[in-house]
Scaffold this active site. Structure first.
Site, PDB file in Angstrom:
ATOM      1  N   LYS A 232       0.808  -1.217   0.000  1.00 13.25           N
ATOM      2  CA  LYS A 232       0.000   0.000   0.000  1.00 13.25           C
ATOM      3  C   LYS A 232       0.846   1.274   0.000  1.00 13.25           C
ATOM      4  CE  LYS A 232      -4.481  -1.689   1.283  1.00 13.25           C
ATOM      5  NZ  LYS A 232      -5.630  -1.669   2.200  1.00 13.25           N
ATOM      6  N   ARG A 268      -3.705 -10.047   5.020  1.00 17.42           N
ATOM      7  CA  ARG A 268      -4.117 -10.170   3.613  1.00 17.42           C
ATOM      8  C   ARG A 268      -2.950  -9.708   2.743  1.00 17.42           C
ATOM      9  NH1 ARG A 268      -6.424  -6.724  -0.249  1.00 17.42           N
ATOM     10  NH2 ARG A 268      -7.982  -7.692  -1.622  1.00 17.42           N
TER      11      ARG A 268
END
Length: 291
Positions: A232, A268
């Protein structure tokens, strides 16, 4: 910073065909995207066979759970109907279910997609809109699926310019408590609920770093906490590194490990093998297998 061991609602859970003890084990969830525009996933593909193959690889590398997505969260994307999203995810779910008893979740905020995914063999709905779509909670309650309730301000495809918070961690925690109460009030059993603070979802780098640093305040809500930091922007910006770099992969593992140290129990990820090794090490250091 001390290790945090949250008191969990129903730590031992049957999810789909698997049983997990979240007081003693960290679960690695592999990401499988059938999307053309996920900026985080170097393995994304619109080919069904490629997506199923990606899931098979993740399972070989030790993932116990795969998360199928047909829609990016980003706001700069063309409209996508429920029918189109179903056409993307259902063949992938069926293909994975034919080869494994692993947990399958679907990253969607639409009840029509949730219902079609359940019929195809999915076990969990991963809802980045926090059960705010009309009818979503009812479908989950009716089917008995598990659900990941994720924080975001506006949900997939919705632009939020310069998101602001007085105290991002406290506000995210309060949102998750309220949505958990709503879920239970809608007939979803508490032992079916997982929470996710939503790193980078309508949040800037400072917000996501604060959630990582104070993740224990989210885990203290008492439901198994999932974290999704993989590749991210907040990690890229914090480290000053590029997409696809080894530094980004290392930064992702570091962020997830810090979250696990503070009580997260599901990660995740895009890079499964490296995370399986890291999470096994974290379990040993935290003494989870001895609890």
């Amino acid at each position: 910073m001390q290790a945090y061991y949250p008191e969990l609602v129903a730590p031992v859970r049957r999810i789909g065909r698997r049983e997990f003890d979240f007081a003693r084990h960290i679960v690695v969830m592999g990401i499988v995207n059938r999307t053309p525009n996920s900026g985080l996933d170097p393995n994304r593909s619109m080919e069904v066979s490629a997506a199923v193959g990606r899931a098979e690889q993740a399972l070989r590398e030790g993932a116990e759970w795969v998360d199928v997505g047909g829609r990016a969260f980003r706001s700069d994307q063309p409209p996508l109907s429920a029918t189109e999203e179903i056409e993307r995810v259902v063949p992938v779910i069926r293909g994975i279910r034919e080869l494994s008893d692993a947990v399958i979740s679907v990253d969607t905020h639409l009840p029509e997609v949730a219902e079609a995914s359940y019929k195809a063999g999915a076990d969990v709905i991963n809802d980045t809109h926090g059960l705010r779509s009309p009818g979503m909670a009812g479908i989950i309650a009716e089917t008995g699926m598990s659900v990941v309730i994720t924080h975001s301000l506006r949900g997939p495809g919705q632009a939020v310019v310069r998101p602001t918070y007085e105290d991002v961690v406290s506000e995210v925690a309060e949102f998750l408590r309220q949505r958990v109460d709503y879920a239970v009030g809608s007939g979803i059993a508490p032992e079916k609920i997982i929470i996710d603070p939503g790193h980078d979802l309508n949040k800037n780098t400072e917000h996501s770093n604060a959630l990582t640093r104070r993740l224990a305040e989210i885990a203290a809500i008492g439901f198994p906490t999932l974290v999704a930091c993989s590749n991210k922007h907040f990690i890229r910006e914090s480290l000053g590194v590029e997409r696809g770099s080894e530094a980004l992969r290392n930064g992702t593992i570091a962020a997830h490990t810090l979250c696990v140290y503070q009580g997260a129990r599901i990660v995740r990820v895009h890079d499964v093998g490296e995370h399986v090794a890291a999470m096994k090490a974290a379990e040993l250091v935290l003494g989870l297998t001895e609890r």
